[in-house]
Design an enzyme around this catalytic site. Structure first.
Site, PDB file in Angstrom:
ATOM      1  N   GLN A 172       0.832  -1.208   0.000  1.00 45.83           N
ATOM      2  CA  GLN A 172       0.000   0.000   0.000  1.00 45.83           C
ATOM      3  C   GLN A 172       0.869   1.262   0.000  1.00 45.83           C
ATOM      4  O   GLN A 172       0.634   2.209   0.744  1.00 45.83           O
ATOM      5  CB  GLN A 172      -0.936  -0.001   1.215  1.00 45.83           C
ATOM      6  CG  GLN A 172      -2.161  -0.868   1.045  1.00 45.83           C
ATOM      7  CD  GLN A 172      -3.141  -0.305   0.015  1.00 45.83           C
ATOM      8  OE1 GLN A 172      -3.176   0.884  -0.262  1.00 45.83           O
ATOM      9  NE2 GLN A 172      -3.948  -1.194  -0.556  1.00 45.83           N
ATOM     10  N   SER A 173       1.864   1.288  -0.851  1.00 48.61           N
ATOM     11  CA  SER A 173       2.828   2.392  -0.879  1.00 48.61           C
ATOM     12  C   SER A 173       2.256   3.656  -1.523  1.00 48.61           C
ATOM     13  O   SER A 173       1.828   3.638  -2.679  1.00 48.61           O
ATOM     14  CB  SER A 173       4.077   1.957  -1.649  1.00 48.61           C
ATOM     15  OG  SER A 173       4.927   3.056  -1.903  1.00 48.61           O
ATOM     16  N   ASN A 174       2.297   4.759  -0.791  1.00 46.93           N
ATOM     17  CA  ASN A 174       1.953   6.059  -1.358  1.00 46.93           C
ATOM     18  C   ASN A 174       2.971   6.469  -2.422  1.00 46.93           C
ATOM     19  O   ASN A 174       2.624   7.056  -3.449  1.00 46.93           O
ATOM     20  CB  ASN A 174       1.914   7.132  -0.266  1.00 46.93           C
ATOM     21  CG  ASN A 174       0.884   6.850   0.785  1.00 46.93           C
ATOM     22  OD1 ASN A 174      -0.249   6.506   0.487  1.00 46.93           O
ATOM     23  ND2 ASN A 174       1.273   6.987   2.050  1.00 46.93           N
ATOM     24  N   VAL A 233       4.785   4.586  -4.422  1.00 44.64           N
ATOM     25  CA  VAL A 233       4.586   3.868  -5.682  1.00 44.64           C
ATOM     26  C   VAL A 233       3.420   4.477  -6.453  1.00 44.64           C
ATOM     27  O   VAL A 233       3.513   4.702  -7.675  1.00 44.64           O
ATOM     28  CB  VAL A 233       4.356   2.367  -5.416  1.00 44.64           C
ATOM     29  CG1 VAL A 233       3.826   1.665  -6.669  1.00 44.64           C
ATOM     30  CG2 VAL A 233       5.652   1.703  -4.963  1.00 44.64           C
TER      31      VAL A 233
END
Length: 333
Positions: free
Chosen positions: A75-77, A79
């Site tokens: 759930q990377s912001n 990325v």
């Protein structure tokens, strides 16, 4: 003036707002509170990575690259915003997603940032938690290069001296805003993870001889390790700026009391802080970074760490899209 010689593209709506948090202050007491709204940078629902990507994408374009490769948690912001920046400039994007959070559900795996990564056209591969993501990105770059692509690898969080320039810019911007409205900011509080945001702020304030202290709230590492990572990058960023030696070890602080069971894993303090800000200010924080940072700021205020006469700025680094991957924490049974 510090940044004029560095290649830069336009990705963020700056300056971002600096707003009072009067209802939150009424609820918890303590010093005057402000929020720097870097959740309003505009790109892909906003967030702090837009500032870093302005310099990183410019460097990629200058080198003739056509593919951005970057790592992050599922759930990377970072990325999500890298995928959007790639789309904006007609580049391809590939994400190496590390399964840092072990116990997940369908929402975490398919909703929130993952959904947006897909919409922006990014491809992705997965590695187990604890993997050497830098090596995984390097291997992916070799694979794409063999297929004729020209990859540019961005480290996790955009955290290198090029990306950290984005938060040198933010430090300059905040100082100008505070001066314009007559506010004597004493500290800036934010969530610190991959280190680029804090390192850029520390280097920027030091280069401009500002007395503003940066109060990092760690979301992943123990205090000593986090401070070492930040100090190293802040020094390298200052070197990159041409201001070697301005960053001192005492400029770097990270409160590790709100990490909880680990990166991306919820704490009750985060849930309470995020809910309180939503219900007093109508502002959405995120469950991984700004929620834990706000929990840290509230705890510090209640302990009397900050003086009542101070003006404290909370840096909202964005990421509320991730709430859709954690909805079970906020839905009443």
């Amino acid at each position: 003036m510090l940044l004029q010689s560095f290649p830069r593209v336009s990705l963020s709506h700056a300056p971002t707002p600096l707003e009072p948090l009067d209802r939150l202050r009424a609820a918890i007491g303590g010093p005057r509170l402000w929020i720097k709204r870097d959740d309003c940078t505009g790109l892909a629902q906003g967030g702090n990575k837009a500032r870093k990507l302005e310099f990183l994408v410019a460097d990629a374009l200058a080198k003739g690259c056509d593919l951005l490769i970057t790592p992050g948690a599922v759930q990377s912001n970072h990325v999500r915003m890298t995928a959007a920046a790639a789309a904006r400039f007609g580049l391809k994007c590939h994400a190496v997603l590390e399964r840092r959070v072990q116990e997940t559900d369908t929402d975490y795996e398919e909703n929130g940032n993952v959904l947006l990564d897909e919409l922006f056209g990014s491809t992705r591969s997965y590695v187990p938690g604890g993997s050497d993501v830098a090596a995984a990105c390097a291997a992916a770059a070799e694979d794409f290069r063999a297929k004729g692509a020209k990859p540019y690898v961005i480290p996790g969080g955009g955290s290198n001296p090029i990306g950290a320039l984005g938060y040198v810019a933010c430090a300059m911007e905040l100082m100008a805003q505070a001066s314009q409205i007559g506010v004597n900011v004493t500290r800036l509080v934010h969530g610190t993870g991959s280190s680029g945001t804090q390192a850029g702020l520390v280097a920027g304030f030091a280069a401009m001889r500002s007395p503003i202290a940066v109060y990092g709230v760690s979301v992943r590492q123990p205090r000593q390790k986090q401070e070492e990572i930040v100090f190293d990058l802040a020094c390298r960023t200052a070197d990159h700026l041409g201001h070697s030696g301005v960053v001192k070890r005492e400029h770097v602080f990270a409160d590790d009391g709100h990490v909880g069971p680990g990166y991306g894993l919820p704490t009750q303090g985060m849930v309470d802080a995020l809910t309180l800000v939503a219900r007093t200010e109508g502002i959405l924080l995120d469950p991984v970074y700004s929620g834990k940072a706000m929990a840290g700021m509230i705890a510090a205020i209640r302990k009397g760490t900050f003086g009542d006469g101070e003006d404290i700025v909370f840096l909202h680094t964005g990421g509320s899209t991730a709430l859709f991957g954690y909805k079970h924490l906020f839905l009443k049974a």
